[in-house]
Design a protein around this motif. Structure first.
Motif, mmCIF file in Angstrom:
data_model
loop_
_atom_site.group_PDB
_atom_site.id
_atom_site.type_symbol
_atom_site.label_atom_id
_atom_site.label_comp_id
_atom_site.label_asym_id
_atom_site.label_seq_id
_atom_site.Cartn_x
_atom_site.Cartn_y
_atom_site.Cartn_z
ATOM 1 N N LEU A 29 34.215 21.350 28.230
ATOM 2 C CA LEU A 29 33.721 20.924 26.914
ATOM 3 C C LEU A 29 33.757 22.081 25.922
ATOM 4 C CD1 LEU A 29 30.637 18.749 27.923
ATOM 5 C CD2 LEU A 29 32.800 17.939 26.982
ATOM 6 N N THR A 32 36.846 23.090 23.402
ATOM 7 C CA THR A 32 37.090 22.476 22.103
ATOM 8 C C THR A 32 37.153 23.587 21.064
ATOM 9 O OG1 THR A 32 35.840 20.546 22.821
ATOM 10 C CG2 THR A 32 36.214 20.765 20.457
ATOM 11 N N LEU A 38 34.590 17.851 19.240
ATOM 12 C CA LEU A 38 34.138 17.275 20.504
ATOM 13 C C LEU A 38 33.641 15.867 20.204
ATOM 14 C CD1 LEU A 38 33.363 17.299 23.489
ATOM 15 C CD2 LEU A 38 31.252 18.498 22.849
#
Length: 192
Positions: A29, A32, A38
């Motif tokens: 994550l 990004t 995101l």
């Protein structure tokens, strides 16, 4: 769930592989590139409000603006504030450097799978937390399946992923750095 509860859950799951897998997804994550890149999307009946709030907190506390998520909604009201008016068309515009994080405890509907496939084709990174949906797993670059009656609940897995995303890598202290240097200089220790 507060940080103490997450730590306790991590201790309980330490030997199961769950902590490592959720850390891997949390790190993904963080890849990004920009704030707002995101994108979090769920199913029509279950939008990921809770995880969106946790990731927003993690972005602020860890000073990682790329973790500030954009909640993508199936039918946003026209009079909603701008940050709550982002519809599925945003998924179609997702591109390189952006991450689409799909949460689907139940099977993902075909329209969502089609949009996920489109986002993948345009270069977005696809991550998923799902409840055993092989089609969604097949589209994702990385996915974690949370079995319905497994060691952890779907909600618990979300907490582990969000906490892992906000973790800052620990710099080794002076003693640890010196120990590594000494080991390199002296070579490996052989037992008699």
């Amino acid at each position: 769930m507060d940080s103490g509860s997450v730590d306790f859950l991590r201790e309980l799951l330490a030997e199961t592989g769950w902590v490592e897998r959720t850390r891997e997804l949390g790190l993904a994550l963080r890849a990004t590139r920009s704030p707002g890149g995101l994108l979090l999307v769920g199913t029509p009946d279950d939008e990921p409000w809770h995880l969106t709030a946790h990731l927003a907190d993690e972005a602020r506390l860890s000073e990682l603006p790329q973790l500030a998520p954009t909640l993508v909604r199936w039918s946003p009201p026209a009079d909603a504030p701008p940050h709550l008016r982002v519809g599925l068309d945003r998924v179609q515009r997702a591109g390189r450097g952006e991450t689409l994080f799909v949460l689907a405890e139940q099977q993902a509907p075909v329209p969502l799978l089609e949009r996920v496939d489109d986002a993948r084709r345009t270069g977005a990174t696809i991550l998923a937390l799902e409840g055993a949906d092989s089609e969604l797993t097949g589209l994702a670059h990385d996915a974690i399946a949370v079995p319905p009656r497994g060691l952890i609940t779907f909600d618990g897995a979300q907490h582990l992923v969000s906490a892992a995303a906000g973790e800052l890598p620990q710099r080794p202290n002076l003693r640890e750095r010196l120990a590594r240097l000494l080991e390199k200089v002296s070579g490996p220790q052989l037992a008699d």
